[in-house]
Motif scaffolding. Structure first.
Motif, PDB file in Angstrom:
ATOM      1  N   GLU A 170     -19.801  -2.895  -1.696  1.00  0.00           N
ATOM      2  CA  GLU A 170     -20.465  -2.898  -3.130  1.00  0.00           C
ATOM      3  C   GLU A 170     -21.305  -4.363  -3.279  1.00  0.00           C
ATOM      4  OE1 GLU A 170     -20.310  -0.334  -5.258  1.00  0.00           O
ATOM      5  OE2 GLU A 170     -18.590   0.681  -4.416  1.00  0.00           O
ATOM      6  N   THR A 171     -21.247  -5.283  -4.205  1.00  0.00           N
ATOM      7  CA  THR A 171     -21.878  -6.454  -3.904  1.00  0.00           C
ATOM      8  C   THR A 171     -21.003  -7.548  -3.396  1.00  0.00           C
ATOM      9  OG1 THR A 171     -21.519  -6.846  -6.248  1.00  0.00           O
ATOM     10  CG2 THR A 171     -23.405  -5.921  -5.656  1.00  0.00           C
ATOM     11  N   ALA A 172     -19.650  -7.078  -3.266  1.00  0.00           N
ATOM     12  CA  ALA A 172     -18.852  -8.221  -2.767  1.00  0.00           C
ATOM     13  C   ALA A 172     -18.856  -8.572  -1.255  1.00  0.00           C
ATOM     14  CB  ALA A 172     -17.136  -7.604  -3.121  1.00  0.00           C
ATOM     15  N   LYS A 173     -18.662  -9.834  -0.965  1.00  0.00           N
ATOM     16  CA  LYS A 173     -18.565 -10.203   0.555  1.00  0.00           C
ATOM     17  C   LYS A 173     -17.249 -10.691   0.769  1.00  0.00           C
ATOM     18  CE  LYS A 173     -23.498 -10.708  -0.073  1.00  0.00           C
ATOM     19  NZ  LYS A 173     -23.529  -9.911  -1.003  1.00  0.00           N
ATOM     20  N   TYR A 174     -16.721 -10.581   1.903  1.00  0.00           N
ATOM     21  CA  TYR A 174     -15.574 -11.469   2.117  1.00  0.00           C
ATOM     22  C   TYR A 174     -15.141 -11.165   3.532  1.00  0.00           C
ATOM     23  CZ  TYR A 174     -13.379  -7.014   0.790  1.00  0.00           C
ATOM     24  OH  TYR A 174     -13.164  -5.568   0.660  1.00  0.00           O
ATOM     25  N   TRP A 175     -14.383 -11.857   4.201  1.00  0.00           N
ATOM     26  CA  TRP A 175     -13.780 -11.825   5.374  1.00  0.00           C
ATOM     27  C   TRP A 175     -12.382 -10.737   5.494  1.00  0.00           C
ATOM     28  CZ3 TRP A 175     -16.993 -13.411   9.264  1.00  0.00           C
ATOM     29  CH2 TRP A 175     -17.888 -14.125   8.918  1.00  0.00           C
ATOM     30  N   SER A 176     -12.683  -9.861   6.469  1.00  0.00           N
ATOM     31  CA  SER A 176     -11.300  -8.992   6.289  1.00  0.00           C
ATOM     32  C   SER A 176     -10.053  -9.647   6.625  1.00  0.00           C
ATOM     33  CB  SER A 176     -11.456  -7.825   7.169  1.00  0.00           C
ATOM     34  OG  SER A 176     -12.081  -8.026   8.362  1.00  0.00           O
ATOM     35  N   HIS A 214      -8.538 -12.114  -0.044  1.00  0.00           N
ATOM     36  CA  HIS A 214      -8.381 -12.734  -1.192  1.00  0.00           C
ATOM     37  C   HIS A 214      -9.403 -13.764  -1.705  1.00  0.00           C
ATOM     38  CE1 HIS A 214      -6.449 -15.107   1.911  1.00  0.00           C
ATOM     39  NE2 HIS A 214      -6.688 -16.170   0.971  1.00  0.00           N
ATOM     40  N   LYS A 215     -10.324 -13.886  -0.664  1.00  0.00           N
ATOM     41  CA  LYS A 215     -11.598 -14.977  -1.073  1.00  0.00           C
ATOM     42  C   LYS A 215     -12.801 -14.038  -1.129  1.00  0.00           C
ATOM     43  CE  LYS A 215      -9.287 -18.794   1.134  1.00  0.00           C
ATOM     44  NZ  LYS A 215      -9.076 -19.476   2.509  1.00  0.00           N
ATOM     45  N   LYS A 216     -12.836 -13.395  -2.341  1.00  0.00           N
ATOM     46  CA  LYS A 216     -14.233 -12.408  -2.352  1.00  0.00           C
ATOM     47  C   LYS A 216     -15.182 -13.541  -3.135  1.00  0.00           C
ATOM     48  CE  LYS A 216     -12.219  -7.993  -2.442  1.00  0.00           C
ATOM     49  NZ  LYS A 216     -11.585  -6.995  -3.246  1.00  0.00           N
ATOM     50  N   VAL A 217     -16.338 -13.246  -2.563  1.00  0.00           N
ATOM     51  CA  VAL A 217     -17.558 -13.843  -3.150  1.00  0.00           C
ATOM     52  C   VAL A 217     -18.636 -12.792  -3.459  1.00  0.00           C
ATOM     53  CG1 VAL A 217     -17.079 -16.260  -2.618  1.00  0.00           C
ATOM     54  CG2 VAL A 217     -18.339 -14.703  -0.927  1.00  0.00           C
ATOM     55  N   TRP A 218     -19.759 -13.190  -4.187  1.00  0.00           N
ATOM     56  CA  TRP A 218     -20.709 -12.318  -4.520  1.00  0.00           C
ATOM     57  C   TRP A 218     -22.274 -12.752  -3.805  1.00  0.00           C
ATOM     58  CZ3 TRP A 218     -16.039 -11.938  -6.870  1.00  0.00           C
ATOM     59  CH2 TRP A 218     -15.683 -10.892  -6.822  1.00  0.00           C
ATOM     60  N   PHE A 240     -24.447 -14.860  -0.840  1.00  0.00           N
ATOM     61  CA  PHE A 240     -24.384 -14.983   0.514  1.00  0.00           C
ATOM     62  C   PHE A 240     -24.109 -16.542   0.816  1.00  0.00           C
ATOM     63  CE2 PHE A 240     -25.493 -15.249   4.952  1.00  0.00           C
ATOM     64  CZ  PHE A 240     -24.978 -14.155   5.390  1.00  0.00           C
ATOM     65  N   ASP A 241     -24.416 -17.468   0.050  1.00  0.00           N
ATOM     66  CA  ASP A 241     -24.385 -18.852   0.211  1.00  0.00           C
ATOM     67  C   ASP A 241     -22.892 -19.435   0.018  1.00  0.00           C
ATOM     68  OD1 ASP A 241     -27.088 -19.447   0.478  1.00  0.00           O
ATOM     69  OD2 ASP A 241     -27.438 -19.971  -1.323  1.00  0.00           O
ATOM     70  N   SER A 242     -22.116 -18.746  -0.975  1.00  0.00           N
ATOM     71  CA  SER A 242     -20.705 -18.907  -1.173  1.00  0.00           C
ATOM     72  C   SER A 242     -20.191 -18.198   0.003  1.00  0.00           C
ATOM     73  CB  SER A 242     -20.391 -18.286  -2.265  1.00  0.00           C
ATOM     74  OG  SER A 242     -21.056 -18.505  -3.526  1.00  0.00           O
ATOM     75  N   PHE A 243     -20.618 -17.099   0.727  1.00  0.00           N
ATOM     76  CA  PHE A 243     -19.912 -16.390   1.493  1.00  0.00           C
ATOM     77  C   PHE A 243     -19.826 -17.248   2.820  1.00  0.00           C
ATOM     78  CE2 PHE A 243     -20.378 -13.562   5.243  1.00  0.00           C
ATOM     79  CZ  PHE A 243     -18.936 -12.964   5.252  1.00  0.00           C
ATOM     80  N   VAL A 244     -20.900 -17.821   3.211  1.00  0.00           N
ATOM     81  CA  VAL A 244     -20.850 -18.446   4.539  1.00  0.00           C
ATOM     82  C   VAL A 244     -20.106 -19.898   4.313  1.00  0.00           C
ATOM     83  CG1 VAL A 244     -23.004 -17.733   5.682  1.00  0.00           C
ATOM     84  CG2 VAL A 244     -23.261 -19.911   4.044  1.00  0.00           C
ATOM     85  N   GLN A 245     -19.855 -20.157   3.228  1.00  0.00           N
ATOM     86  CA  GLN A 245     -19.010 -21.589   3.091  1.00  0.00           C
ATOM     87  C   GLN A 245     -17.606 -21.332   2.965  1.00  0.00           C
ATOM     88  OE1 GLN A 245     -20.982 -23.688  -0.384  1.00  0.00           O
ATOM     89  NE2 GLN A 245     -22.831 -23.700   0.624  1.00  0.00           N
TER      90      GLN A 245
END
Ligand SMILES: [Zn+2]
Ligand SMILES: [Zn+2]
Length: 289
Positions: A149-155, A159-163, A165-170
């Motif tokens: 969907e629009t969520a991004k996280y590492w499998s 528990h650390k979901k972000v929406w 990309f900037d937050s994702f790479v951090q």
């Protein structure tokens, strides 16, 4: 000491030139720049219609090795060498070395340990050399990213979901070790389709429509069945209800999407069990359906 400098770059052979230079003794200890300047002056006298700029050319050996104007003649060039004028300058030898990747090492004389590589670990992507690749240099994730969907996280860190990309790479890595330029085995990222398709194909899960059609509409809903099964194996009924209510809020009147979300979450749970290496091994290889 003699050298032969050839310029054969132009398509028109009338613009080609070969210059034989007999070097004064002291030039052998001088910079290669002297050879370039001599050639350019001689060439421009003969070809005023096609003048060369000393800053726009470079000198290479027969083996295509770059010769920096600041290097000493006798350290790089043999007597009676054939040298070639090429178009396009290179700033200097050290910047060339910095730009080298492992794939581009050829006749450069650069130590394998100093080749700049890019770390392929999930979430790292830093540049490194083998010479400085110590334990703890790399902070990375052990399993592929999920874009669902629009969520991004590492499998590995569900528990650390972000929406965005900037937050994702951090999101800081959950493992530390050494950098590696070897791609991790298996999927490089997961989407909802992989996770859902995976579950559906393995379990032969029926769609809501199929299920209802089969049961003539009188069947217990799949999510009610799921709840009963989970409670039977010891899960909390109220936690299930809360999760279901939360998903119903996010996907109003869309039971299929609610089920898909459950499938995604349970897939992670299952893969956490399958991943027996404690989060530091390669990611699980998910079969594609
Ligand atoms: Zn992680
Ligand atoms: Zn790394």
């Amino acid at each position: 000491m003699k050298v032969y400098i050839h310029y054969v770059e132009p398509a028109a052979t009338s613009l080609h030139q070969t210059l034989k230079i007999t070097l004064p003794r002291k030039w052998e200890d001088g910079p290669i720049k002297n050879l370039l300047e001599t050639f350019v002056k001689n060439y421009n006298d003969k070809h005023p219609e096609n003048e060369l700029e000393i800053d726009g050319i470079r000198l290479e050996t027969e083996m295509l090795e770059y010769l920096s104007p600041s290097e000493i003649v006798k350290e790089r060039i043999n007597d009676r060498a054939d040298l070639y004028i090429k178009l396009g300058a290179r700033a200097n030898q050290s910047s060339t070395a910095r730009d080298l990747t492992a794939g581009g090492l050829a006749n450069t004389g650069i130590d394998e340990l100093d080749i700049v590589r890019v770390c392929k670990h999930f979430g790292c992507q830093k540049k490194f050399t083998l010479r400085t690749n110590f334990d703890g240099e790399c902070r990375y994730h052990s399993k592929p990213p999920v874009f669902h969907e629009t969520a991004k996280y590492w499998s590995c860190c569900p528990h650390k979901k972000v929406w965005d990309f900037d937050s994702f790479v951090q999101i800081p890595g959950c493992c530390t070790g050494r950098h590696s330029d070897q791609k991790p085995i298996g999927n490089q990222y997961l989407g909802g389709n992989e996770l859902r398709g995976n579950t559906a194909s393995q379990a032969k899960l029926k769609t809501v429509d199929e299920f209802n059609a089969e049961q003539n509409g009188t069947a217990e809903k799949p999510l009610d069945l799921l709840k009963r099964a989970l409670v039977t194996v010891g899960c909390s009924a109220s936690d299930f209800d809360k999760a279901r209510a939360e998903l119903n809020k996010r996907f109003p009147d869309n039971e299929k999407e609610v089920m898909a979300e459950f499938a995604t979450e349970f897939s992670f749970g299952l893969h956490n069990v399958i991943g027996t290496t404690g989060g530091t091994g390669p990611p699980p290889v998910l079969p594609t359906s």
